[in-house]
Design a protein around this motif. Sequence first.
Motif, PDB file in Angstrom:
ATOM      1  N   LEU A  68       0.831  -1.201   0.000  1.00 52.63           N
ATOM      2  CA  LEU A  68       0.000   0.000   0.000  1.00 52.63           C
ATOM      3  C   LEU A  68       0.869   1.255   0.000  1.00 52.63           C
ATOM      4  CD1 LEU A  68      -2.848  -1.008   2.492  1.00 52.63           C
ATOM      5  CD2 LEU A  68      -2.741  -1.297   0.008  1.00 52.63           C
ATOM      6  N   LEU A  69       1.995   1.211   0.721  1.00 53.94           N
ATOM      7  CA  LEU A  69       2.919   2.340   0.685  1.00 53.94           C
ATOM      8  C   LEU A  69       3.490   2.520  -0.715  1.00 53.94           C
ATOM      9  CD1 LEU A  69       5.067   1.938   3.943  1.00 53.94           C
ATOM     10  CD2 LEU A  69       3.274   3.609   3.500  1.00 53.94           C
ATOM     11  N   ALA A  70       3.884   1.407  -1.339  1.00 50.12           N
ATOM     12  CA  ALA A  70       4.492   1.477  -2.668  1.00 50.12           C
ATOM     13  C   ALA A  70       3.554   2.104  -3.684  1.00 50.12           C
ATOM     14  CB  ALA A  70       4.917   0.081  -3.117  1.00 50.12           C
ATOM     15  N   GLN A  71       2.258   1.881  -3.530  1.00 50.17           N
ATOM     16  CA  GLN A  71       1.287   2.496  -4.437  1.00 50.17           C
ATOM     17  C   GLN A  71       1.360   4.018  -4.352  1.00 50.17           C
ATOM     18  OE1 GLN A  71      -2.508   0.808  -3.451  1.00 50.17           O
ATOM     19  NE2 GLN A  71      -1.807  -1.287  -3.801  1.00 50.17           N
ATOM     20  N   GLN A  72       1.535   4.538  -3.131  1.00 51.55           N
ATOM     21  CA  GLN A  72       1.627   5.992  -2.971  1.00 51.55           C
ATOM     22  C   GLN A  72       3.010   6.488  -3.384  1.00 51.55           C
ATOM     23  OE1 GLN A  72      -1.328   5.611  -2.831  1.00 51.55           O
ATOM     24  NE2 GLN A  72      -2.101   6.834  -1.098  1.00 51.55           N
ATOM     25  N   ALA A  80       9.156  -0.092  -9.196  1.00 44.60           N
ATOM     26  CA  ALA A  80       8.361  -1.309  -9.066  1.00 44.60           C
ATOM     27  C   ALA A  80       8.564  -1.925  -7.682  1.00 44.60           C
ATOM     28  CB  ALA A  80       8.770  -2.304 -10.145  1.00 44.60           C
ATOM     29  N   PHE A  81       7.505  -2.502  -7.153  1.00 45.74           N
ATOM     30  CA  PHE A  81       7.556  -3.147  -5.840  1.00 45.74           C
ATOM     31  C   PHE A  81       7.109  -4.588  -6.000  1.00 45.74           C
ATOM     32  CE2 PHE A  81       5.968  -4.305  -1.624  1.00 45.74           C
ATOM     33  CZ  PHE A  81       7.027  -3.890  -0.825  1.00 45.74           C
ATOM     34  N   THR A  82       7.997  -5.511  -5.672  1.00 44.90           N
ATOM     35  CA  THR A  82       7.700  -6.929  -5.848  1.00 44.90           C
ATOM     36  C   THR A  82       7.513  -7.614  -4.500  1.00 44.90           C
ATOM     37  OG1 THR A  82      10.058  -7.468  -5.882  1.00 44.90           O
ATOM     38  CG2 THR A  82       8.975  -7.062  -8.011  1.00 44.90           C
ATOM     39  N   GLN A  83       6.664  -8.657  -4.508  1.00 47.84           N
ATOM     40  CA  GLN A  83       6.418  -9.455  -3.316  1.00 47.84           C
ATOM     41  C   GLN A  83       6.558 -10.935  -3.686  1.00 47.84           C
ATOM     42  OE1 GLN A  83       3.504  -7.455  -0.423  1.00 47.84           O
ATOM     43  NE2 GLN A  83       2.355  -7.432  -2.320  1.00 47.84           N
ATOM     44  N   ILE A 481      -2.391   1.262   9.078  1.00 42.79           N
ATOM     45  CA  ILE A 481      -0.952   1.204   9.363  1.00 42.79           C
ATOM     46  C   ILE A 481      -0.164   1.945   8.289  1.00 42.79           C
ATOM     47  CG2 ILE A 481       1.028  -0.369   9.411  1.00 42.79           C
ATOM     48  CD1 ILE A 481      -0.826  -2.351  10.877  1.00 42.79           C
ATOM     49  N   ALA A 482      -0.500   1.704   7.026  1.00 40.14           N
ATOM     50  CA  ALA A 482       0.180   2.415   5.933  1.00 40.14           C
ATOM     51  C   ALA A 482       0.033   3.915   6.099  1.00 40.14           C
ATOM     52  CB  ALA A 482      -0.382   1.964   4.587  1.00 40.14           C
TER      53      ALA A 482
END
Length: 514
Positions: A68-72, A80-83, A481-482
């Motif tokens: 959710l942080l990476a989206q902002q 890019a944010f990978t999981q 939390i985000a």
Amino acid sequence: MKNKFIYLAIIAAGFASCEPEFENTVDANYTAGDADFTTYVAVGNSLTAGYMDGTVSRVGQTYSFPNLLAQQFALVGGGAFTQPSYAEDVNNLGGIQGLTGTRLVINASVGGVQPIAGTPTITLTPQATAYNNMGVPGAKSFHLTFPGYGALNPYFTRHATSPTATVLGDAMSKVPTFFTNWIGANDVLAYATSGGAQADGVTPAADHNSTGNMNPATYGMNDITNSNVFASVYSTIVTTLTSGGAKGVVATVPSVTSIPYFTTVKYNAISDAAIASNPQASLLVQLYGFLSVATNGRITPLNLTDGVNNALLINDSDLTSLSAQITAYANASGNPLLVSNANALGAIYGKSRLATAEDLVVLTASGILLPPNNVNASLPAPFNLNGITAPLANKWVLTANEKAKVANATAAYNAAIVSIANANDIAVADMNAIMNQLVTGLRIETGQLYTANYFSGSATEGVVLFSLDGVHPNARGYAVIANEVIKVINEFYNANLPLHNPSYFPGINIVSSN
């Protein structure tokens, strides 16, 4: 469901000056300030991984607070944010084949919490990939630097880059420009969720409080991490994360008293009616009368006419044993039932007492307090009713003494976190303070009040931030939390990032049938 949420802030005319700024792709003037979000890496445990409802699932992971942080962050140049991949979780069941069960849901047809029907499709097939989200469920602070941790933890097994990889090493291979670090909860939480003690009968009584043990290699799964060990490891983690010039946010460890796992089942959970309806109710009253005398009032007589719920009968490993005294009183009672069970009574009630409001009963104890699961098959009747005549074992209750050990460790960890963050000039998100606000109610920017009042019916189920395991947030909770992290970033790093609107995220998982 969508993996990314883009919202327009609807500003009421009368509140335009004080409304929060939610994500607005039309005319927002966002900035990263002094931070660089080009490569964002998150380290931590299950709270970072997006664990909820007792597992990590494909869709649940998309609500992890780092995602959710990476989206902002993407709005101001974040990359890019990978999981870790959960693509094989085709039915969104979560769990791991042969190791863990499926995610928890509320089955509306029976009104209870159950693992969702089905078999996990998630395997331990190695991915050998470092990800931006390096949250590993179950990890303690010292696990992040432990070579070969993948051999001990199936979640890290799935994506460790090599058999000797460390979580922190894989995280650093991404060369972060910004990071979050929320580690430490498991260093004390496992002790608390296990009731703070080993099973009854262990000699000597061991409560897993390793405050004097400086060697984490000798710790058991439920041991409290020594606070000096924690501080040393935490300093290493932060020093490593900042070694390339990265900025970041660290988060404090929440107090267990603020989560539903310890606040849902009350210490006085047995009603007068539940006891009075027992065919042997008069015998139970007599038993309590005997125990009141034999324990010098440690166990008080039952009162089934005052309309007040009865305190649970528990074992407390810190009490002086009265086994010999109870046995002697039983032998001298002249009551055939007591005389014939004199030795058993001493063994059963030697370290028993009634719970008080200072004791915390764990959420999973709810499964053994209601018929037909409230009978302890290892004990003879009428001494076999859990919480009434069969004292709850140590694992079901965090006593006031054990709770103090948890509080002391948590305070020491958080003091170290703040001190290390200040020394490295990085921001602190005080999640301990935020979670503690839930006890009385946490009001967010929208004006919505969220509580820790877990499952009190339809009136509260939409405003609970926790998932069904009672420990981890639900999607709405991770959004809160985000937001707390975003507010810290905006203030500390002079950024201007929008908040998420938690009310737009899913709450409790309810299915019509299972």
